[in-house]
Design a protein around this motif. Structure first.
Motif, PDB file in Angstrom:
ATOM      1  N   GLY A   1      -8.694  12.790 -15.419  1.00  0.00           N
ATOM      2  CA  GLY A   1      -9.495  13.940 -15.026  1.00  0.00           C
ATOM      3  C   GLY A   1      -9.342  14.399 -13.593  1.00  0.00           C
ATOM      4  N   VAL A   2      -8.164  14.214 -13.002  1.00  0.00           N
ATOM      5  CA  VAL A   2      -7.916  14.683 -11.633  1.00  0.00           C
ATOM      6  C   VAL A   2      -6.619  15.487 -11.593  1.00  0.00           C
ATOM      7  CG1 VAL A   2      -9.122  12.689 -10.671  1.00  0.00           C
ATOM      8  CG2 VAL A   2      -6.643  12.610 -10.895  1.00  0.00           C
ATOM      9  N   GLU A   3      -6.457  16.274 -10.549  1.00  0.00           N
ATOM     10  CA  GLU A   3      -5.255  17.098 -10.427  1.00  0.00           C
ATOM     11  C   GLU A   3      -4.097  16.322  -9.809  1.00  0.00           C
ATOM     12  OE1 GLU A   3      -6.253  20.606  -8.243  1.00  0.00           O
ATOM     13  OE2 GLU A   3      -7.646  21.339  -9.766  1.00  0.00           O
ATOM     14  N   GLN A   4      -4.414  15.538  -8.789  1.00  0.00           N
ATOM     15  CA  GLN A   4      -3.384  14.760  -8.107  1.00  0.00           C
ATOM     16  C   GLN A   4      -4.046  13.786  -7.152  1.00  0.00           C
ATOM     17  OE1 GLN A   4      -2.006  18.549  -6.101  1.00  0.00           O
ATOM     18  NE2 GLN A   4      -1.651  17.139  -4.411  1.00  0.00           N
TER      19      GLN A   4
ATOM     20  N   ALA B   1       4.087  10.732  -6.678  1.00  0.00           N
ATOM     21  CA  ALA B   1       5.161  11.176  -7.576  1.00  0.00           C
ATOM     22  C   ALA B   1       4.666  11.531  -8.976  1.00  0.00           C
ATOM     23  CB  ALA B   1       6.244  10.097  -7.663  1.00  0.00           C
ATOM     24  N   LEU B   2       3.404  11.249  -9.294  1.00  0.00           N
ATOM     25  CA  LEU B   2       2.903  11.457 -10.654  1.00  0.00           C
ATOM     26  C   LEU B   2       3.065  12.893 -11.160  1.00  0.00           C
ATOM     27  CD1 LEU B   2      -0.304   9.211 -10.684  1.00  0.00           C
ATOM     28  CD2 LEU B   2       1.854   8.808 -11.874  1.00  0.00           C
ATOM     29  N   PRO B   3       2.792  13.924 -10.341  1.00  0.00           N
ATOM     30  CA  PRO B   3       2.931  15.293 -10.854  1.00  0.00           C
ATOM     31  C   PRO B   3       4.378  15.697 -11.164  1.00  0.00           C
ATOM     32  CG  PRO B   3       1.514  15.240  -8.897  1.00  0.00           C
ATOM     33  CD  PRO B   3       2.202  13.910  -8.988  1.00  0.00           C
TER      34      PRO B   3
ATOM     35  N   LEU C   1       0.840  -1.202   0.000  1.00  0.00           N
ATOM     36  CA  LEU C   1       0.000   0.000   0.000  1.00  0.00           C
ATOM     37  C   LEU C   1       0.873   1.251   0.000  1.00  0.00           C
ATOM     38  CD1 LEU C   1      -2.669  -1.002   2.680  1.00  0.00           C
ATOM     39  CD2 LEU C   1      -2.960  -1.019   0.201  1.00  0.00           C
ATOM     40  N   LYS C   2       1.892   1.234   0.827  1.00  0.00           N
ATOM     41  CA  LYS C   2       2.803   2.376   0.925  1.00  0.00           C
ATOM     42  C   LYS C   2       3.534   2.597  -0.394  1.00  0.00           C
ATOM     43  CE  LYS C   2       4.867   5.674   3.160  1.00  0.00           C
ATOM     44  NZ  LYS C   2       4.100   6.875   3.577  1.00  0.00           N
ATOM     45  N   ALA C   3       3.957   1.520  -1.026  1.00  0.00           N
ATOM     46  CA  ALA C   3       4.663   1.630  -2.308  1.00  0.00           C
ATOM     47  C   ALA C   3       3.758   2.241  -3.377  1.00  0.00           C
ATOM     48  CB  ALA C   3       5.154   0.254  -2.756  1.00  0.00           C
ATOM     49  N   ILE C   4       2.483   1.853  -3.379  1.00  0.00           N
ATOM     50  CA  ILE C   4       1.533   2.423  -4.336  1.00  0.00           C
ATOM     51  C   ILE C   4       1.331   3.910  -4.060  1.00  0.00           C
ATOM     52  CG2 ILE C   4      -0.862   2.382  -5.151  1.00  0.00           C
ATOM     53  CD1 ILE C   4      -0.877  -0.634  -4.428  1.00  0.00           C
ATOM     54  N   GLN C   5       1.193   4.269  -2.794  1.00  0.00           N
ATOM     55  CA  GLN C   5       1.008   5.678  -2.432  1.00  0.00           C
ATOM     56  C   GLN C   5       2.182   6.528  -2.911  1.00  0.00           C
ATOM     57  OE1 GLN C   5       0.376   5.269   1.838  1.00  0.00           O
ATOM     58  NE2 GLN C   5      -1.808   5.671   1.587  1.00  0.00           N
TER      59      GLN C   5
END
Length: 275
Positions: free
Chosen positions: A254-257, A239-241, A230-234
């Protein structure tokens, strides 16, 4: 003897290959997606839209993740109840919240911006504050809809009980605007992320009140997923932005973050909604 040895070797190879196939199948995880009643996409479009997110989750899990479109709410609920879905990302938010409360799913994240109920009035309305709503004709989405319950909870907290007011429930949020425009209602409630809310002020209407914020489009995981996973996914989601590819992925869905701090509100959401 020689023939028997060859047969045993062949059998061993066959068993090994079957076990390898079983392991590969066991490692393929499923991400269930629901866009609620507002989405107009088919299965292939949903897979294309969310495949990038599935790959991000898969990278953290070191496994392949496939996307499944849960078109009906019944299919979404059954997928959580039976544990078929390893991950669920859904709106309305009460379904992932129910997954956490009733089916042992774990919180991963919600998305930004949060969801709100916008209390709207038509151009020229004399209403000034949320307190002026009492006694008015109120238009809301159909009674069982998430946003209808959301707006009702907000109005309740402001001392306005839907059961004691003149409320008209309409089938779609767009119809709320129609009722206001045609003076069939004096005030309406819609989702902040709905099409009508996004253009209401541009079209001359007014937002009388914005509710408290609640988690929007949450992502949850089956209890099989370990805390370290779960932590690894978070970490991957947060980090996506930071990359162009990540920004493009967020834009596509369709989301900001992603927000990994909304778990306490997720756990209180169903109580707030009286569900």
């Amino acid at each position: 003897m020689h023939t028997r040895i060859l047969a045993m070797l062949a059998l061993g190879i066959s068993i090994s290959m079957a076990a390898g196939t079983a392991r590969a199948q066991a490692q393929q995880l499923v991400l269930g997606i629901s866009e609620g009643t507002s989405g107009g996409l088919d299965h292939a479009q949903v897979i294309a839209k969310y495949q990038g997110l599935a790959e991000v989750i898969g990278r953290a899990m070191k496994s392949k993740v496939s996307v499944v479109f849960a078109r009906e709410f019944r299919q979404l609920e059954e997928g959580m109840q039976t544990g078929r879905f390893d991950f669920v990302m859904a709106r309305p938010s009460d379904y992932p919240a129910r997954g956490m409360r009733d089916y042992g799913y774990s919180y991963i994240a919600s998305t930004k911006p949060d969801g709100q109920c916008f209390i709207i009035v038509p151009k020229g309305s004399a209403l000034k504050t949320i307190n002026d709503v009492k006694g008015q004709r109120i238009a809301l989405p159909e009674q069982v809809a998430y946003m209808s319950r959301f707006c009702a909870a907000e109005l309740r907290d402001k001392g306005i009980l839907i059961g004691k007011e003149n409320v008209q429930f309409v089938r779609e949020q767009a119809a709320v605007g129609f009722y206001l425009d045609n003076r069939f209602a004096d005030v309406g409630g819609v989702a902040s992320y709905s099409g009508i809310a996004k253009k209401w002020e541009k079209d001359g209407g007014r937002i009388l009140h914005k509710s408290v914020s609640q988690p929007y489009f949450p992502l949850v995981a089956n209890k099989r997923v370990k805390p370290e996973q779960l932590k690894a996914i978070q970490l991957e989601l947060l980090a996506l932005p930071d990359s162009e590819a990540g920004k493009e992925l967020l834009k596509r869905i369709g989301v900001e973050q992603f927000d990994t701090t909304s778990e306490p509100r997720m756990r209180e959401l169903l109580k707030w909604l009286n569900l």
